[in-house]
Design a protein around this motif. Sequence first.
Motif, PDB file in Angstrom:
ATOM      1  N   ASP A  75       7.875  -2.412   9.735  1.00 27.45           N
ATOM      2  CA  ASP A  75       8.589  -2.823  10.948  1.00 27.45           C
ATOM      3  C   ASP A  75       9.167  -1.557  11.570  1.00 27.45           C
ATOM      4  N   PRO A  76       8.568  -1.055  12.665  1.00 26.37           N
ATOM      5  CA  PRO A  76       8.923   0.281  13.172  1.00 26.37           C
ATOM      6  C   PRO A  76      10.403   0.397  13.552  1.00 26.37           C
ATOM      7  N   GLY A  77      11.051   1.429  13.008  1.00 25.27           N
ATOM      8  CA  GLY A  77      12.430   1.753  13.372  1.00 25.27           C
ATOM      9  C   GLY A  77      13.449   0.691  13.015  1.00 25.27           C
ATOM     10  N   ALA A  78      13.130  -0.209  12.098  1.00 28.53           N
ATOM     11  CA  ALA A  78      14.037  -1.321  11.792  1.00 28.53           C
ATOM     12  C   ALA A  78      15.182  -0.936  10.863  1.00 28.53           C
ATOM     13  N   VAL A  79      15.047   0.192  10.142  1.00 28.71           N
ATOM     14  CA  VAL A  79      16.108   0.607   9.222  1.00 28.71           C
ATOM     15  C   VAL A  79      17.003   1.621   9.933  1.00 28.71           C
ATOM     16  N   GLN A  80      18.165   1.164  10.330  1.00 26.26           N
ATOM     17  CA  GLN A  80      19.150   2.044  10.950  1.00 26.26           C
ATOM     18  C   GLN A  80      20.034   2.656   9.868  1.00 26.26           C
ATOM     19  N   ALA A  81      20.645   3.785  10.179  1.00 26.93           N
ATOM     20  CA  ALA A  81      21.448   4.507   9.182  1.00 26.93           C
ATOM     21  C   ALA A  81      22.636   3.691   8.703  1.00 26.93           C
ATOM     22  N   ASP A  82      23.103   2.721   9.515  1.00 28.58           N
ATOM     23  CA  ASP A  82      24.288   1.953   9.127  1.00 28.58           C
ATOM     24  C   ASP A  82      23.942   0.615   8.471  1.00 28.58           C
ATOM     25  N   ARG A  83      22.681   0.367   8.212  1.00 24.15           N
ATOM     26  CA  ARG A  83      22.328  -0.889   7.540  1.00 24.15           C
ATOM     27  C   ARG A  83      22.841  -0.850   6.101  1.00 24.15           C
ATOM     28  N   PRO A  84      23.634  -1.844   5.691  1.00 23.33           N
ATOM     29  CA  PRO A  84      24.341  -1.743   4.410  1.00 23.33           C
ATOM     30  C   PRO A  84      23.446  -1.779   3.175  1.00 23.33           C
ATOM     31  N   LEU A  85      22.273  -2.365   3.278  1.00 25.57           N
ATOM     32  CA  LEU A  85      21.371  -2.449   2.134  1.00 25.57           C
ATOM     33  C   LEU A  85      20.150  -1.563   2.296  1.00 25.57           C
ATOM     34  N   HIS A  86      19.436  -1.741   3.400  1.00 26.16           N
ATOM     35  CA  HIS A  86      18.146  -1.066   3.562  1.00 26.16           C
ATOM     36  C   HIS A  86      18.280   0.453   3.633  1.00 26.16           C
ATOM     37  N   ALA A  87      19.326   0.949   4.265  1.00 24.19           N
ATOM     38  CA  ALA A  87      19.490   2.404   4.353  1.00 24.19           C
ATOM     39  C   ALA A  87      19.717   3.033   2.974  1.00 24.19           C
ATOM     40  N   PRO A  88      20.640   2.511   2.142  1.00 21.88           N
ATOM     41  CA  PRO A  88      20.769   3.066   0.785  1.00 21.88           C
ATOM     42  C   PRO A  88      19.507   2.905  -0.052  1.00 21.88           C
ATOM     43  N   TRP A  89      18.797   1.803   0.116  1.00 20.16           N
ATOM     44  CA  TRP A  89      17.544   1.615  -0.634  1.00 20.16           C
ATOM     45  C   TRP A  89      16.527   2.678  -0.257  1.00 20.16           C
ATOM     46  N   LEU A  90      16.439   2.990   1.050  1.00 16.84           N
ATOM     47  CA  LEU A  90      15.483   4.000   1.484  1.00 16.84           C
ATOM     48  C   LEU A  90      15.878   5.384   0.975  1.00 16.84           C
ATOM     49  N   LYS A  91      17.168   5.673   0.980  1.00 17.72           N
ATOM     50  CA  LYS A  91      17.632   6.955   0.431  1.00 17.72           C
ATOM     51  C   LYS A  91      17.295   7.052  -1.052  1.00 17.72           C
ATOM     52  N   ALA A  92      17.467   5.950  -1.778  1.00 13.35           N
ATOM     53  CA  ALA A  92      17.123   5.939  -3.202  1.00 13.35           C
ATOM     54  C   ALA A  92      15.635   6.191  -3.401  1.00 13.35           C
ATOM     55  N   ALA A  93      14.810   5.592  -2.549  1.00 16.38           N
ATOM     56  CA  ALA A  93      13.358   5.802  -2.647  1.00 16.38           C
ATOM     57  C   ALA A  93      13.021   7.274  -2.487  1.00 16.38           C
ATOM     58  N   HIS A  94      13.655   7.940  -1.535  1.00 20.99           N
ATOM     59  CA  HIS A  94      13.384   9.358  -1.312  1.00 20.99           C
ATOM     60  C   HIS A  94      13.860  10.209  -2.494  1.00 20.99           C
ATOM     61  N   ARG A  95      15.001   9.843  -3.093  1.00 21.37           N
ATOM     62  CA  ARG A  95      15.466  10.588  -4.265  1.00 21.37           C
ATOM     63  C   ARG A  95      14.489  10.427  -5.424  1.00 21.37           C
ATOM     64  N   LEU A  96      14.065   9.209  -5.665  1.00 23.42           N
ATOM     65  CA  LEU A  96      13.161   8.944  -6.789  1.00 23.42           C
ATOM     66  C   LEU A  96      11.831   9.668  -6.634  1.00 23.42           C
ATOM     67  N   LEU A  97      11.390   9.839  -5.388  1.00 23.36           N
ATOM     68  CA  LEU A  97      10.100  10.463  -5.124  1.00 23.36           C
ATOM     69  C   LEU A  97      10.208  11.961  -4.833  1.00 23.36           C
ATOM     70  N   GLY A  98      11.431  12.491  -4.871  1.00 28.82           N
ATOM     71  CA  GLY A  98      11.608  13.914  -4.598  1.00 28.82           C
ATOM     72  C   GLY A  98      11.344  14.287  -3.154  1.00 28.82           C
ATOM     73  N   LEU A  99      11.640  13.381  -2.232  1.00 28.57           N
ATOM     74  CA  LEU A  99      11.415  13.620  -0.808  1.00 28.57           C
ATOM     75  C   LEU A  99      12.715  14.034  -0.126  1.00 28.57           C
TER      76      LEU A  99
END
Length: 308
Positions: free
Chosen positions: A143-167
Amino acid sequence: MSGTISLITPSYRGDLARSALLFESVDRHARAFEKHYVIVHDEDLGLFAPFNRGRRQVMPVSRFLPGWLHAMPSFIRPRGRLYWWSLKAWPIRGWHTQQIVKIQAVATLPEERYCLIDSDNCFFRPFDVAALASPNPVPLYGDPGAVQADRPLHAPWLKAAHRLLGLPEPRFPADDHIGQIIVWDQATIRAMTARIEAVTGRGWVEALCREYEFSEYLIYGAFVTNDARRLAATAPTSRSLCRAYWDGETLDEAGLLALLRGSAPDQVAVCVQSFGATPLAAIRASIRAFEAEAEAAAPAPPQRNAAR
């Protein structure tokens, strides 16, 4: 020649009735797939046993979880929720184990691709699963651009994904890869878990448990979209195969039928979230009514000439 593809549905006793509705609809509408794997808590195997027939295979979560992760006994369940404990991370909830189970099932079961369908979905149109198999490119929902930086769940989940993958830290707004009917490729999942282990220095299950707040779909999406070779082998799409109803008032049969009539022609399933109050009887009745309408509107088959 088409590759192999199967369906996977994690569930538990609280979703037994919804699962039964999903299974009915799979049997009526889904075709050209190998198996429908239904993965449930070990203690729920008996409840789901009547559905373990034909292409549907009911399996215990213990087959897909490491031996060091233990289900808490029934008398230690905060607010009645099932938790798993270990000596390697904080206790995790059933919501976490369902995500881990999806990843491990795709990595270890015998098919090349898997269509992940949660138990609060139901098919109302024919679903040709083989259209999602190889040699066709792997669908990648976003869903293009659907995760905004202030989203309480999806934004932290995406940050976690990047940490786990070394991105690097994700840029917002970002695409959201969480959906109702998601296709995963086995080779990609295996590469993804290997990447997590290389980055974290831990087994991938332990790494996820230590992260705690994560989304399996966002991890997969981040892995693919940040690998040019894998991304080139996908078919990115913003169109969901499922018509979802998340918010708003409780729907009656007429409201549900209107929802189905308003679905896009390529949408084959509907999801009315299980935390709502819409009765299952109304969902079942509206789907039957929609199917009857579709059958009545279908052109009659050509008649053969009578023998002379």
